[in-house]
Design a protein around this motif. Structure first.
Motif, PDB file in Angstrom:
ATOM      1  N   GLN A   6      40.697  38.288  41.955  1.00  0.00           N
ATOM      2  CA  GLN A   6      42.132  38.149  41.737  1.00  0.00           C
ATOM      3  C   GLN A   6      42.899  38.830  42.849  1.00  0.00           C
ATOM      4  O   GLN A   6      42.447  39.844  43.366  1.00  0.00           O
ATOM      5  CB  GLN A   6      42.478  38.911  40.459  1.00  0.00           C
ATOM      6  N   THR A  10      48.367  40.660  41.222  1.00  0.00           N
ATOM      7  CA  THR A  10      48.149  40.137  39.869  1.00  0.00           C
ATOM      8  C   THR A  10      47.477  41.200  39.015  1.00  0.00           C
ATOM      9  O   THR A  10      47.852  41.423  37.866  1.00  0.00           O
ATOM     10  CB  THR A  10      47.297  38.861  39.915  1.00  0.00           C
ATOM     11  N   SER A  11      46.496  41.890  39.578  1.00  0.00           N
ATOM     12  CA  SER A  11      45.805  42.954  38.846  1.00  0.00           C
ATOM     13  C   SER A  11      46.749  44.094  38.500  1.00  0.00           C
ATOM     14  O   SER A  11      46.721  44.611  37.381  1.00  0.00           O
ATOM     15  CB  SER A  11      44.624  43.484  39.660  1.00  0.00           C
ATOM     16  N   ALA A  13      49.951  43.952  38.012  1.00  0.00           N
ATOM     17  CA  ALA A  13      50.833  43.490  36.933  1.00  0.00           C
ATOM     18  C   ALA A  13      50.100  43.451  35.598  1.00  0.00           C
ATOM     19  O   ALA A  13      50.650  43.852  34.564  1.00  0.00           O
ATOM     20  CB  ALA A  13      51.398  42.109  37.272  1.00  0.00           C
ATOM     21  N   GLU A  14      48.863  43.000  35.608  1.00  0.00           N
ATOM     22  CA  GLU A  14      48.091  42.947  34.363  1.00  0.00           C
ATOM     23  C   GLU A  14      47.836  44.349  33.811  1.00  0.00           C
ATOM     24  O   GLU A  14      47.871  44.561  32.597  1.00  0.00           O
ATOM     25  CB  GLU A  14      46.775  42.211  34.580  1.00  0.00           C
ATOM     26  N   THR A  17      51.011  45.696  32.256  1.00  0.00           N
ATOM     27  CA  THR A  17      51.206  45.040  30.957  1.00  0.00           C
ATOM     28  C   THR A  17      50.267  45.627  29.914  1.00  0.00           C
ATOM     29  O   THR A  17      50.671  45.884  28.775  1.00  0.00           O
ATOM     30  CB  THR A  17      51.007  43.518  31.085  1.00  0.00           C
ATOM     31  N   LEU A  18      49.011  45.871  30.277  1.00  0.00           N
ATOM     32  CA  LEU A  18      48.047  46.457  29.357  1.00  0.00           C
ATOM     33  C   LEU A  18      48.528  47.816  28.852  1.00  0.00           C
ATOM     34  O   LEU A  18      48.437  48.117  27.656  1.00  0.00           O
ATOM     35  CB  LEU A  18      46.683  46.590  30.045  1.00  0.00           C
ATOM     36  N   GLN A  21      51.443  47.237  26.448  1.00  0.00           N
ATOM     37  CA  GLN A  21      50.957  46.657  25.196  1.00  0.00           C
ATOM     38  C   GLN A  21      50.229  47.698  24.343  1.00  0.00           C
ATOM     39  O   GLN A  21      50.372  47.711  23.121  1.00  0.00           O
ATOM     40  CB  GLN A  21      50.023  45.467  25.473  1.00  0.00           C
ATOM     41  N   THR A  85      39.685  44.981  43.840  1.00  0.00           N
ATOM     42  CA  THR A  85      39.446  43.680  43.219  1.00  0.00           C
ATOM     43  C   THR A  85      38.009  43.200  43.429  1.00  0.00           C
ATOM     44  O   THR A  85      37.455  42.545  42.561  1.00  0.00           O
ATOM     45  CB  THR A  85      40.432  42.616  43.753  1.00  0.00           C
ATOM     46  N   ARG A 130      37.309  45.396  35.138  1.00  0.00           N
ATOM     47  CA  ARG A 130      37.642  43.991  34.885  1.00  0.00           C
ATOM     48  C   ARG A 130      36.525  43.404  34.040  1.00  0.00           C
ATOM     49  O   ARG A 130      35.360  43.465  34.418  1.00  0.00           O
ATOM     50  CB  ARG A 130      37.751  43.237  36.207  1.00  0.00           C
ATOM     51  N   GLY A 134      39.640  40.358  30.704  1.00  0.00           N
ATOM     52  CA  GLY A 134      40.723  40.953  31.487  1.00  0.00           C
ATOM     53  C   GLY A 134      40.466  42.432  31.724  1.00  0.00           C
ATOM     54  O   GLY A 134      39.387  42.948  31.458  1.00  0.00           O
ATOM     55  N   TRP A 135      41.460  43.126  32.249  1.00  0.00           N
ATOM     56  CA  TRP A 135      41.331  44.550  32.533  1.00  0.00           C
ATOM     57  C   TRP A 135      41.230  45.322  31.226  1.00  0.00           C
ATOM     58  O   TRP A 135      41.973  45.055  30.274  1.00  0.00           O
ATOM     59  CB  TRP A 135      42.525  45.056  33.349  1.00  0.00           C
TER      60      TRP A 135
END
Length: 157
Positions: A6, A10-11, A13-14, A17-18, A21, A85, A130, A134-135
């Protein structure tokens, strides 16, 4: 065999988000069966001011810690990530403000002048891997820098 990685952005951002969340799930206390696997690897190590847990005990310890309070609010800021990555590994750190609202029973036991809040300022450090889903956090360490108010009954009494 070709391995597809990836893009680092992108990583990043993920992972952000994790983190958000996870904090939302803690505060909403929506703990479905195996909820923690949405956030951690099966061999996760969690380090908190109350002690360390590993693997399946992480969910139980987290739920027990939160049950000491009527409500909580966790806020994350200043999220920093360093992603490899190619290796599928990352480290992250962030500042956290964690506000805990005591149960009415705690306040009654402590008396009329009891502070209803126990607030902790600190930071988190985490290792991530990863996975096919996902992460996921493989290690999470919570470091308290300051506190205001009293912890729940039974802690430092």
């Amino acid at each position: 065999m070709t391995t597809q990685t990836q893009p680092a952005e992108t990583s990043h951002a993920e992972i952000r988000t994790l983190i958000h969340q996870l904090f939302r799930t803690l505060d909403e206390r929506k703990f479905a069966a195996a909820w923690i696997l949405d956030f951690v690897t099966e061999d996760v190590r969690m380090e908190t001011p109350l002690g360390a847990t590993e693997g399946p005990d992480a969910a139980r310890a987290t739920e027990e810690a939160l049950a000491r309070y009527d409500r909580t609010q966790h806020m994350a800021a200043g999220i920093l990530t360093d992603v490899d990555t190619e290796a599928g590994r990352a480290i992250a750190s962030w500042n956290a403000l964690m506000t805990h609202v005591h149960h009415d029973a705690t306040l009654r036991e402590r008396g009329a002048d009891a502070d209803p809040l126990f607030t902790v300022g600190g930071h988190y450090e985490a290792d991530l891997r990863r996975t096919p889903a996902g992460w996921r956090f493989s290690r999470v360490a919570i470091r308290a820098i300051w506190t205001k108010g009293q912890p729940p009954l039974g802690i430092n009494d």
